[in-house]
Structure formats: structure tokens, C-alpha cells
Design an enzyme around this catalytic site. Structure first.
Site, mmCIF file in Angstrom:
data_model
loop_
_atom_site.group_PDB
_atom_site.id
_atom_site.type_symbol
_atom_site.label_atom_id
_atom_site.label_comp_id
_atom_site.label_asym_id
_atom_site.label_seq_id
_atom_site.Cartn_x
_atom_site.Cartn_y
_atom_site.Cartn_z
ATOM 1 N N LYS A 144 0.791 -1.236 -0.159
ATOM 2 C CA LYS A 144 -0.061 -0.050 0.034
ATOM 3 C C LYS A 144 0.811 1.308 -0.093
ATOM 4 C CE LYS A 144 -4.604 -1.361 0.342
ATOM 5 N NZ LYS A 144 -5.585 -0.925 -0.395
ATOM 6 N N SER A 169 -8.946 -0.249 6.869
ATOM 7 C CA SER A 169 -8.514 -1.158 7.967
ATOM 8 C C SER A 169 -7.388 -1.069 8.438
ATOM 9 C CB SER A 169 -9.234 -2.434 7.484
ATOM 10 O OG SER A 169 -8.419 -2.911 6.485
ATOM 11 N N GLU A 299 -9.769 -14.092 -3.641
ATOM 12 C CA GLU A 299 -10.163 -13.527 -2.503
ATOM 13 C C GLU A 299 -10.948 -14.627 -1.546
ATOM 14 O OE1 GLU A 299 -13.567 -10.951 -3.863
ATOM 15 O OE2 GLU A 299 -14.419 -12.549 -5.096
ATOM 16 N N GLY A 303 -15.894 -13.473 1.338
ATOM 17 C CA GLY A 303 -16.062 -11.754 0.606
ATOM 18 C C GLY A 303 -16.080 -12.194 -0.912
ATOM 19 N N ASP A 305 -17.362 -10.898 -3.643
ATOM 20 C CA ASP A 305 -17.940 -9.720 -4.199
ATOM 21 C C ASP A 305 -17.092 -9.657 -5.698
ATOM 22 O OD1 ASP A 305 -15.995 -8.592 -2.507
ATOM 23 O OD2 ASP A 305 -16.321 -7.045 -3.863
ATOM 24 N N SER A 402 0.953 -9.611 -0.091
ATOM 25 C CA SER A 402 0.405 -8.263 -0.252
ATOM 26 C C SER A 402 1.010 -7.520 1.095
ATOM 27 C CB SER A 402 -0.901 -8.207 -0.393
ATOM 28 O OG SER A 402 -1.374 -8.561 0.898
#
Length: 416
Positions: A144, A169, A299, A303, A305, A402
Site C-alpha cells: 500500500k 482497515s 479473495e 467475501g 464480491d 501483499s
């Protein structure tokens, strides 16, 4: 039975300093509470107290920066979450590989070029050649930082003076907090009350003001809008933002460039999916640098989606998923990230929390790395498709870790 393989097999492997530090810190989990607490007490940082690291394991390019277009004018609406309404009614101006190249130059000398590791044990077990990009060893412990710093670097002097606000988060929170401090900006971060303590403490330690909210009852976007209206601060969303996506894509760019130096052409690239910023940027890089490479998103089962959205051809929203992968507890992917995924991502697969724990254990025991649950999604997805027979023996597979920001007490409990 520890086995860790580095490039340059003619020499005995040496353990990266950052990895040794991870396990030295991990020992504190077994220490008395008072000792552990004192070790993890964050101290406020000033811009001058955060030097750009010069660690031999993480070389930085010395390439000169190119000239870039001027930053957006003050008051311009940032592309992404805050512009989603207009985006739905007009063609999206999606980021391109050119944006990733620009981000790579901006991050030169600031972000670490994290290592790409391999493991004989993993290759033998799966029958493939896995090349693992270790973003758990990035500044602030996750990919990030790349997107956060790149996005803030595009702000005008007036916008920087007003500061920045975002919600996260944890990992995006730390990225914005650290990047803002480096650039001399004020940052305010909206975090869920149940965010991991290590991420909250680090965010505060990097100099940010933290505001908590109930992720199951309150709307973080509404809170961010109110703060933005009151202060004039710039809003940088966690993933649905041109420069955030481009910054995250530099991880994929570096992976592709490194394996190419080794004479390897990737057949697959496995990337975790939360809001889609990382996979969006990495898909742009892979499509340019590794034509024919199939990009697979991963994923948590709870979750799904992104999987449902890609298969259905429209963005699907869900309730906050209950999963140990806190970095993937998003309720929908972004407009920009979905647009990229439709063009460049082959499919999305889901994995269980149990599969994530198995990968956490593998990374800890065999590769001597602390990896957070979300960071294990890529490897878990690779294992799943190998087991199903979709990934054939002998395939060259890229995997992106990640991040590695996990409370040590929780880490030990999950593996215990």
C-alpha cells in the site's frame, strides 16, 4: 528442515535483515505483557525522523525522473470513490501502463524494490515454478505504500497544505500516514474499531490522527466526506483512484522485470483482491511486460464480491465479510478497478480461512517470513488451481504477498 532459495544459487543463502527482525519481534509474543507492550509503543515521527532506507536487500533504482504532467488543479475532484456517480454515467478513463511507469519513477529511491523469492519445497510440492514477490518487506509492511505515496505526490502545494483524509482497515491507513509525514502533510485516517491493534498503533506512530467508526453500523464514506467538507483536505480512497492503482502496479512491474532477468516468462500471476487496486495495477503491468500471462485474482470465500462481479458483468455489493483476511473485508470493488479487471483479469477464485492459515504456516516455517492472512491469498489461490488441475505441471507462476502486518498474538493463535 528449513529451506529458502534465493537467486544466485552458487552462494550459500543468507537471511535478509528484515526477515531476521520479523522473527526477533515475533519472540516478544512469548514475553511478559509488560515487555511486549513497551516494545510496541509507537513514538510520533516527524518528516526528518523517517529516512529513506538504504538496505542492500532492497536496492533502489538510480534512474533519473522523467518530466510529468502538472498535478491536478486545487479543488479538482479526485478520480475514484468520490467520482463514482459520474463514472457510472460516462466512459471510465482507466489508468494505463504509462501511469504505472510514471509511478515507478516517482517511487524511485523512496519505495523498496522488494525481493522475489523461490522455494524448492514449494516447487516440488506443486510441480510448478513459483516466484514470490515479498511486499511484506515493503516500507510500512505492505504494498500500500506504493499507491499512497504516488497519489500524494500528485497533489498540488495548496492541496498538500490542506492535508489528506482517507479510510482504511489498516495498511492503506499506514501508507497514507507515512507518505503524508514524509511529504510534510497532515493526515486524518478513519479506521474501524476492530482494526488490528498493530495497524492502529503504527498509523498513529507514523503521525496520523485516527478517528474510529463501527464498520457494521456506520458509513465511513459519509464520515470522510464530512471531514473533507469541514477541512478542505484531499481524499485519497484505498483503491479506486488512478494514482493509487498505478502505484500498486509497480509491484507487478518489478516482479515481471525480475523474472525476465532470470529468463522466465510467467504463465500465471496470482494476486489478492480486496477493492482491486493491487490486481488492477499488476494486471496493467503483466499485460504489457508478460503478454499471454493469465492474471488470477484470489479473495476469501466469505467475501466473493469480485468473483461474482466479474462473472456477472456488473459490480456486486455485499455485507462486510467475516474472514481472517481483514485486508479483503471490502463490500465492493471499485469502478476503475472493475474496468481494468474486465479487460485484463482472467478469473477470480476463492479460498477458505483454513487455506490461508496453511499458507501462513508455510511462509513462517519454510521461508521464515511473517505474512498476514490477506497476504496469503495469492499462494492459496495457486495451490487451489494446481490441485484442480487447471494450472499444469511446469507452469511459471508469479505470486504477490501483499503484506505482513499482523498482531503477533493473533498470528501465534492462528498457527497454534
Amino acid at each position: 528442515n528449513t529451506e529458502l532459495r534465493f537467486s544466485g544459487e552458487s552462494q550459500l543463502p543468507t537471511m535478509p535483515t528484515a526477515v531476521l527482525l520479523q522473527f526477533a519481534v515475533a519472540a516478544l509474543a512469548l514475553a511478559p505483557p509488560s515487555a511486549a507492550a513497551s516494545a510496541f509503543t509507537p513514538r510520533p515521527l516527524s518528516p526528518s525522523s523517517i529516512p529513506t532506507p538504504s538496505i542492500s536487500h532492497y536496492p533502489t533504482s538510480r534512474k533519473r525522473l522523467r518530466s510529468f504532467p502538472p498535478p491536478p488543479s486545487p479543488g479538482a475532484e479526485p478520480q475514484g470513490a468520490s467520482a463514482s456517480t459520474s463514472a457510472m454515467s460516462s466512459p471510465l478513463d482507466l489508468p494505463t501502463y504509462r501511469d504505472v511507469e510514471e509511478a515507478s519513477d516517482i517511487l524511485c529511491g523512496v519505495a523498496r524494490i522488494t525481493p522475489v523469492e523461490t522455494s524448492r519445497t514449494l516447487d516440488a510440492d506443486l510441480g510448478v515454478s513459483a516466484h514470490i514477490k515479498c511486499e511484506n518487506l515493503q516500507r510500512m509492511g505492505a504494498f500500500k505504500f506504493r499507491g499512497g505515496y504516488n497519489a500524494l505526490s500528485h497533489l498540488s502545494p495548496e492541496e498538500r497544505e490542506a492535508g489528506v483524509v482517507t479510510f482504511s482497515s489498516g495498511n492503506h491507513a499506514q501508507a497514507i500516514a507515512l507518505s503524508a509525514t514524509i511529504l510534510g502533510m497532515k493526515s486524518t485516517i478513519i479506521m474501524p474499531e476492530d482494526a488490528p491493534k498493530i495497524k492502529v498503533d503504527a498509523t498513529k506512530g507514523y503521525g496520523a490522527d485516527v478517528i474510529f467508526y463501527d464498520r457494521y453500523k456506520e458509513d465511513r464514506a459519509a464520515i470522510a466526506k464530512k471531514l473533507r467538507d469541514e477541512t478542505g483536505a484531499a481524499f485519497i480512497p484505498p483503491y479506486d483512484h488512478r494514482h493509487v492503482i498505478a502505484g500498486q502496479g509497480t509491484a507487478g512491474k518489478e516482479l515481471c522485470e525480475e523474472v525476465a532477468k532470470r529468463g522466465v516468462k510467467l504463465d500465471y500471476l496470482f494476486v489478492c483482491v480486496g477493492g482491486g487496486g493491487l490486481i488492477g495495477g499488476c494486471a496493467l503491468a503483466a499485460s504489457e511486460l508478460m503478454p499471454g500471462c493469465r492474471v488470477i485474482g484470489v479473495e476469501p470465500e466469505a467475501g466473493d464480491d469480485a468473483k461474482r462481479s466479474l462473472e456477472g458483468g456488473e459490480i456486486i455489493s455485499i455485507e462486510t465479510p467475516a474472514t481472517i483476511a481483514d485486508g479483503a473485508q471490502t463490500t465492493r470493488i471499485g469502478d476503475l478497478t472493475f474496468g481494468i479487471m474486465q479487460k485484463h483479469v482472467e478469473k477470480i477464485v476463492t479460498v477458505s480461512d483454513e487455506e490461508l492459515v496453511d499458507c501462513m504456516r508455510f511462509f513462517g516455517e519454510r521461508m521464515k517470513m511473517i505474512v498476514e492472512p490477506t497476504g496469503c491469498l495469492g499462494l492459496a489461490g495457486l495451490k487451489k488451481l494446481v490441485a484442480s488441475g487447471e494450472v499444469k505441471p511446469g507452469s511459471n507462476c508469479g505470486v504477490i504477498i501483499s503484506g505482513g502486518n499482523v498482531d503477533l498474538a493473533r498470528y501465534c493463535k492462528l498457527l497454534g
